[in-house]
Design a protein around this motif. Structure first.
Motif, mmCIF file in Angstrom:
data_model
loop_
_atom_site.group_PDB
_atom_site.id
_atom_site.type_symbol
_atom_site.label_atom_id
_atom_site.label_comp_id
_atom_site.label_asym_id
_atom_site.label_seq_id
_atom_site.Cartn_x
_atom_site.Cartn_y
_atom_site.Cartn_z
ATOM 1 N N PHE A 4 0.851 -1.186 0.000
ATOM 2 C CA PHE A 4 0.000 0.000 0.000
ATOM 3 C C PHE A 4 0.889 1.239 0.000
ATOM 4 N N VAL A 5 0.290 2.362 -0.318
ATOM 5 C CA VAL A 5 1.008 3.635 -0.343
ATOM 6 C C VAL A 5 0.644 4.415 0.920
ATOM 7 N N ALA A 6 1.615 4.578 1.800
ATOM 8 C CA ALA A 6 1.365 5.277 3.053
ATOM 9 C C ALA A 6 1.170 6.769 2.797
ATOM 10 N N VAL A 7 0.109 7.328 3.367
ATOM 11 C CA VAL A 7 -0.193 8.743 3.217
ATOM 12 C C VAL A 7 -0.057 9.423 4.580
ATOM 13 N N TYR A 8 0.759 10.480 4.617
ATOM 14 C CA TYR A 8 0.946 11.275 5.833
ATOM 15 C C TYR A 8 0.300 12.631 5.603
ATOM 16 N N LEU A 9 -0.683 12.968 6.407
ATOM 17 C CA LEU A 9 -1.388 14.240 6.273
ATOM 18 C C LEU A 9 -0.882 15.196 7.352
ATOM 19 N N ILE A 10 -0.272 16.295 6.918
ATOM 20 C CA ILE A 10 0.230 17.317 7.826
ATOM 21 C C ILE A 10 -0.632 18.549 7.620
ATOM 22 N N THR A 11 -1.428 18.900 8.624
ATOM 23 C CA THR A 11 -2.386 19.979 8.462
ATOM 24 C C THR A 11 -2.196 21.035 9.543
ATOM 25 N N GLY A 12 -2.783 22.211 9.303
ATOM 26 C CA GLY A 12 -2.646 23.328 10.230
ATOM 27 C C GLY A 12 -2.751 24.633 9.462
ATOM 28 N N PHE A 13 -2.807 25.727 10.202
ATOM 29 C CA PHE A 13 -2.908 27.027 9.554
ATOM 30 C C PHE A 13 -1.582 27.418 8.894
ATOM 31 N N LEU A 14 -1.641 28.443 8.049
ATOM 32 C CA LEU A 14 -0.449 28.992 7.405
ATOM 33 C C LEU A 14 0.562 29.421 8.466
ATOM 34 N N GLU A 15 1.836 29.066 8.238
ATOM 35 C CA GLU A 15 2.951 29.407 9.131
ATOM 36 C C GLU A 15 2.852 28.738 10.506
ATOM 37 N N SER A 16 2.210 27.574 10.557
ATOM 38 C CA SER A 16 2.115 26.859 11.838
ATOM 39 C C SER A 16 3.243 25.852 12.030
ATOM 40 N N ARG A 33 13.889 5.963 3.913
ATOM 41 C CA ARG A 33 14.029 4.581 3.427
ATOM 42 C C ARG A 33 14.071 4.492 1.897
ATOM 43 N N ASN A 34 14.546 5.554 1.242
ATOM 44 C CA ASN A 34 14.697 5.559 -0.223
ATOM 45 C C ASN A 34 13.388 5.301 -0.969
ATOM 46 N N GLN A 35 12.279 5.671 -0.355
ATOM 47 C CA GLN A 35 10.991 5.490 -1.017
ATOM 48 C C GLN A 35 10.689 6.674 -1.936
ATOM 49 N N LYS A 36 10.087 6.386 -3.061
ATOM 50 C CA LYS A 36 9.679 7.426 -4.001
ATOM 51 C C LYS A 36 8.488 8.170 -3.404
ATOM 52 N N THR A 37 8.704 9.472 -3.146
ATOM 53 C CA THR A 37 7.729 10.245 -2.389
ATOM 54 C C THR A 37 7.063 11.310 -3.254
ATOM 55 N N LEU A 38 5.757 11.430 -3.114
ATOM 56 C CA LEU A 38 4.997 12.509 -3.735
ATOM 57 C C LEU A 38 4.579 13.462 -2.620
ATOM 58 N N LEU A 39 5.035 14.703 -2.717
ATOM 59 C CA LEU A 39 4.700 15.730 -1.735
ATOM 60 C C LEU A 39 3.702 16.689 -2.356
ATOM 61 N N ILE A 40 2.490 16.689 -1.830
ATOM 62 C CA ILE A 40 1.428 17.560 -2.340
ATOM 63 C C ILE A 40 1.293 18.757 -1.407
ATOM 64 N N CYS A 41 1.566 19.948 -1.926
ATOM 65 C CA CYS A 41 1.518 21.179 -1.131
ATOM 66 C C CYS A 41 0.249 21.953 -1.460
ATOM 67 N N CYS A 42 -0.512 22.246 -0.437
ATOM 68 C CA CYS A 42 -1.764 22.966 -0.646
ATOM 69 C C CYS A 42 -1.662 24.421 -0.196
ATOM 70 N N ILE A 88 2.983 12.548 1.017
ATOM 71 C CA ILE A 88 2.863 13.503 2.120
ATOM 72 C C ILE A 88 2.006 14.653 1.618
ATOM 73 N N ILE A 89 0.959 14.974 2.342
ATOM 74 C CA ILE A 89 0.074 16.075 1.966
ATOM 75 C C ILE A 89 0.221 17.194 2.985
ATOM 76 N N GLU A 90 0.694 18.351 2.527
ATOM 77 C CA GLU A 90 0.747 19.546 3.377
ATOM 78 C C GLU A 90 -0.542 20.316 3.127
ATOM 79 N N TYR A 91 -1.408 20.340 4.133
ATOM 80 C CA TYR A 91 -2.776 20.805 3.914
ATOM 81 C C TYR A 91 -3.113 21.979 4.819
#
Length: 312
Positions: A4-16, A33-42, A88-91
């Motif tokens: 499976f593809v592990a998803v890490y959701l990092i959320t909070g207000f701007l500049e938090s 761990r040398n995993q191919k990572t997709l970082l989605i910045c919101c 990783i989703i920066e939300y």
């Protein structure tokens, strides 16, 4: 191999502190761990990503310019295009956690951790004026991380406020001097720390165990009373034993005794349960602070309703 593809959701207000946290995650070799990572910045804040860590960690950054991009179809496109092993989703919380929750993630994507970051300097203002937007992601978070804390600040009221809306979340405070703490104060504990003898109910024993490991000073020279058993420990000299309970730390197959090094006259291995009254002392062993008990009084006790303590 992970299926499976592990998803890490990092959320909070701007500049938090979201970007700083993600930078630390990507620089941690145990995490990467040398995993191919997709970082989605919101969002695009003042803090920038460490591009050396991005390149070294085989990370691709995709930026969403508006909340309208938060769709099931958009996530499916990114999955097909980049075939990530981790996401990783920066939300930004202002986009609301409901909007993100309404999207169906690609089939193999699985959210494994949700972290809400908070700037301690703006928490009171946002909590008063934008409470719902701030606390909604906290309700589903595994960790609520306060950044930029004054080491001397009274963090207990903040902790109580967020635990009221997110009782299952862990809360951690990162201080400006590089230290961190959980913000737990005496009044946050489920037993009376001011009592001459602190009675600890069976369902509060896991709290006492964890808190005494983290804060042995809190219990130094106090007296506690709780029900448990005396266990053998070959490494302890005569007159010392482990007093505590059998505990289930993650599953039925992972059961072991946990407790405190205790000095007294109890016979380890004896059947039945004992209500122990003991004095507490903070000691240093192997360079680590720990809590040791000294038997004051013992009396037979009925078996607890639950055979094992549960930390889950």
């Amino acid at each position: 191999m992970q299926d499976f593809v592990a998803v890490y959701l990092i959320t909070g207000f701007l500049e938090s502190g979201k970007t700083s946290l993600i930078n630390n995650m990507l620089q941690d070799e145990d995490f990467s761990r040398n995993q191919k990572t997709l970082l989605i910045c919101c969002e695009e804040g003042m803090e920038e990503y460490d591009m050396d860590a991005i390149a070294k960690g085989d990370t691709t950054i995709v930026t969403f310019d508006s909340a309208d991009e938060i769709t099931t179809e958009r996530f499916a496109e990114l999955n097909k295009q980049y075939k990530p092993e981790r996401v990783i989703i920066e939300y930004n919380s202002v986009w609301t956690i409901e909007r993100l929750g309404s999207c169906m993630l690609p089939r193999k994507w699985e959210v494994v951790q949700i972290i809400t970051t908070v700037d301690a300097n703006t928490f009171d203002n946002y909590y008063t004026n934008m409470r719902q937007i701030m606390t909604d992601p906290m309700k589903v978070s595994d960790l609520i991380l306060f950044n930029r804390c004054d080491p001397k600040a009274n963090k207990s009221p903040w902790r109580r406020q967020v635990k009221a809306v997110a009782p299952r979340a862990n809360v951690l405070f990162e201080n400006t001097d590089g230290t961190s703490e959980d913000g737990v104060a005496d009044e946050d504990l489920p037993y009376d720390m001011k009592a001459s003898v602190i009675d600890i109910d069976d369902d509060c024993l896991p709290v006492f165990y964890l808190d005494s490991m983290d804060h042995p000073d809190r219990y130094d020279r106090k007296t506690v009373r709780f029900v448990g058993q005396a266990f053998h420990d070959k490494q302890m000299p005569k007159g010392f034993f482990l007093f505590g309970r059998m505990a289930m730390t993650c599953c039925a197959d992972d059961v072991a005794p946990i407790g405190w090094i205790t000095q007294g006259t109890l016979q380890p291995g004896a059947k039945g349960y004992i209500k122990l009254t003991a004095s507490c002392k903070r000691v240093v062993s192997g360079g680590e602070n720990m809590l040791m008990l000294t038997e004051v009084r013992t009396e037979p006790a009925p078996a607890p309703k639950e055979k094992y303590l549960n930390f889950n």
